[in-house]
Design an enzyme around this catalytic site. Structure first.
Site, PDB file in Angstrom:
ATOM      1  N   THR A   8      -0.117   4.138  -5.208  1.00 17.55           N
ATOM      2  CA  THR A   8      -0.824   2.870  -5.073  1.00 17.55           C
ATOM      3  C   THR A   8      -1.980   3.021  -4.096  1.00 17.55           C
ATOM      4  O   THR A   8      -2.025   3.938  -3.283  1.00 17.55           O
ATOM      5  CB  THR A   8       0.085   1.752  -4.532  1.00 17.55           C
ATOM      6  OG1 THR A   8       0.367   2.008  -3.142  1.00 17.55           O
ATOM      7  CG2 THR A   8       1.369   1.642  -5.311  1.00 17.55           C
ATOM      8  N   ASP A   9      -2.900   2.066  -4.171  1.00 17.80           N
ATOM      9  CA  ASP A   9      -3.870   1.897  -3.095  1.00 17.80           C
ATOM     10  C   ASP A   9      -3.129   1.287  -1.903  1.00 17.80           C
ATOM     11  O   ASP A   9      -2.018   0.771  -2.041  1.00 17.80           O
ATOM     12  CB  ASP A   9      -5.022   1.003  -3.554  1.00 17.80           C
ATOM     13  CG  ASP A   9      -6.306   1.277  -2.795  1.00 17.80           C
ATOM     14  OD1 ASP A   9      -6.229   1.842  -1.679  1.00 17.80           O
ATOM     15  OD2 ASP A   9      -7.387   0.915  -3.300  1.00 17.80           O
ATOM     16  N   TRP A  10      -3.756   1.314  -0.759  1.00 20.21           N
ATOM     17  CA  TRP A  10      -3.070   0.939   0.480  1.00 20.21           C
ATOM     18  C   TRP A  10      -2.717  -0.555   0.534  1.00 20.21           C
ATOM     19  O   TRP A  10      -3.540  -1.413   0.232  1.00 20.21           O
ATOM     20  CB  TRP A  10      -3.936   1.322   1.683  1.00 20.21           C
ATOM     21  CG  TRP A  10      -3.609   2.669   2.243  1.00 20.21           C
ATOM     22  CD1 TRP A  10      -3.276   2.946   3.532  1.00 20.21           C
ATOM     23  CD2 TRP A  10      -3.545   3.930   1.555  1.00 20.21           C
ATOM     24  NE1 TRP A  10      -3.020   4.291   3.692  1.00 20.21           N
ATOM     25  CE2 TRP A  10      -3.173   4.920   2.502  1.00 20.21           C
ATOM     26  CE3 TRP A  10      -3.760   4.319   0.231  1.00 20.21           C
ATOM     27  CZ2 TRP A  10      -3.014   6.260   2.167  1.00 20.21           C
ATOM     28  CZ3 TRP A  10      -3.606   5.656  -0.108  1.00 20.21           C
ATOM     29  CH2 TRP A  10      -3.235   6.600   0.848  1.00 20.21           C
ATOM     30  N   THR A  19      -1.004  -2.369  -1.358  1.00 25.50           N
ATOM     31  CA  THR A  19      -0.983  -3.089  -2.634  1.00 25.50           C
ATOM     32  C   THR A  19       0.245  -3.983  -2.772  1.00 25.50           C
ATOM     33  O   THR A  19       0.152  -5.110  -3.263  1.00 25.50           O
ATOM     34  CB  THR A  19      -1.018  -2.086  -3.802  1.00 25.50           C
ATOM     35  OG1 THR A  19      -2.246  -1.363  -3.766  1.00 25.50           O
ATOM     36  CG2 THR A  19      -0.895  -2.786  -5.137  1.00 25.50           C
TER      37      THR A  19
END
Length: 230
Positions: free
Chosen positions: A156-158, A160
């Protein structure tokens, strides 16, 4: 770089970046960014290659080839997918047809995966037709893994999973999104709860762990690293 249309030059740049990664003991480069320049006001167009999926895919593939020629180093193509604006980036829902999704917004990722097999993918903050990108089985598993043959890890992006109920750690595991970044106590609680009540099958969690460990084995941080192969 994309304006050069020079994939050999991009491979050289990638190899240079891979050399720096090796110098600084870094396994994964959180790049290249390769979303489509849909809106000139998108705040991250400076790190995305083009408004054209073909050139985006070809340049990302060449960059990945260059980086991954350095043993144990890999790229993280991002943001998967349809991340084309910064306004309300945590909550925007990208509504689009299957044809637009396949021919424009996923095509660059498909090219990069088929031609260069990046070590990892990073999912995006937005929803895609009502389903959060990090919890989207159709893109993470059906498209990337089953159709294009992606063999690496998806992260994931941070933070998320810390933005509300649309995206959960367990949802990531069910979708084939292997790693939640940076991870929070709430993610751990969610995983334990859904494992206990059966909503998260243990097999899904084990599959994510296996893919993560496979990347560790191939990284420059593992003493008996297995060379990463396409």
């Amino acid at each position: 770089m994309a304006q050069t249309w020079d994939v050999e030059l991009i491979r050289e740049i990638g190899a240079m970046i891979g050399g720096e990664m090796q110098l600084f003991d870094t396994t994964l480069w959180l790049a290249p960014g390769m979303n489509i320049h849909r809106n000139p006001l998108c705040g991250r167009n400076f790190e995305y290659y083009s408004e054209d999926p073909l050139i985006s895919g070809k340049i990302a593939a060449a960059m990945t080839d260059g980086v991954q020629n350095i043993p144990g180093c890999g790229t993280t193509i991002k943001h998967f997918a349809c991340n084309n604006q910064e306004d309300n980036r945590m909550g925007v829902d990208s509504i689009l047809s299957e044809r637009a999704l396949r021919e424009i917004y996923l095509k660059g990722f498909e090219i990069a995966i088929k031609e260069a097999q990046p070590m990892s993918i990073m999912t995006s903050y937005n929803l895609i037709n009502g389903v959060h990108a990090a919890n989207n089985y159709d893109t993470c598993t059906k498209a990337a893994r089953c159709e294009w043959g992606f063999a690496g890890m998806i992260m994931t992006d941070w933070t998320t999973t810390e933005q509300g109920p649309d995206c959960t750690a367990s949802g990531c595991m069910r979708a084939g999104n292997d790693l939640v970044m940076p991870g929070a106590l709430s993610d751990r609680a969610n995983l334990k709860e859904e494992l206990a009540d059966g909503r998260l099958p243990k097999e899904d969690l084990k599959a994510c762990i296996a893919r993560l460990v496979n990347i560790v084995w191939q990284s420059n941080m593992y003493e008996d690293a297995v060379p990463y192969k396409k």
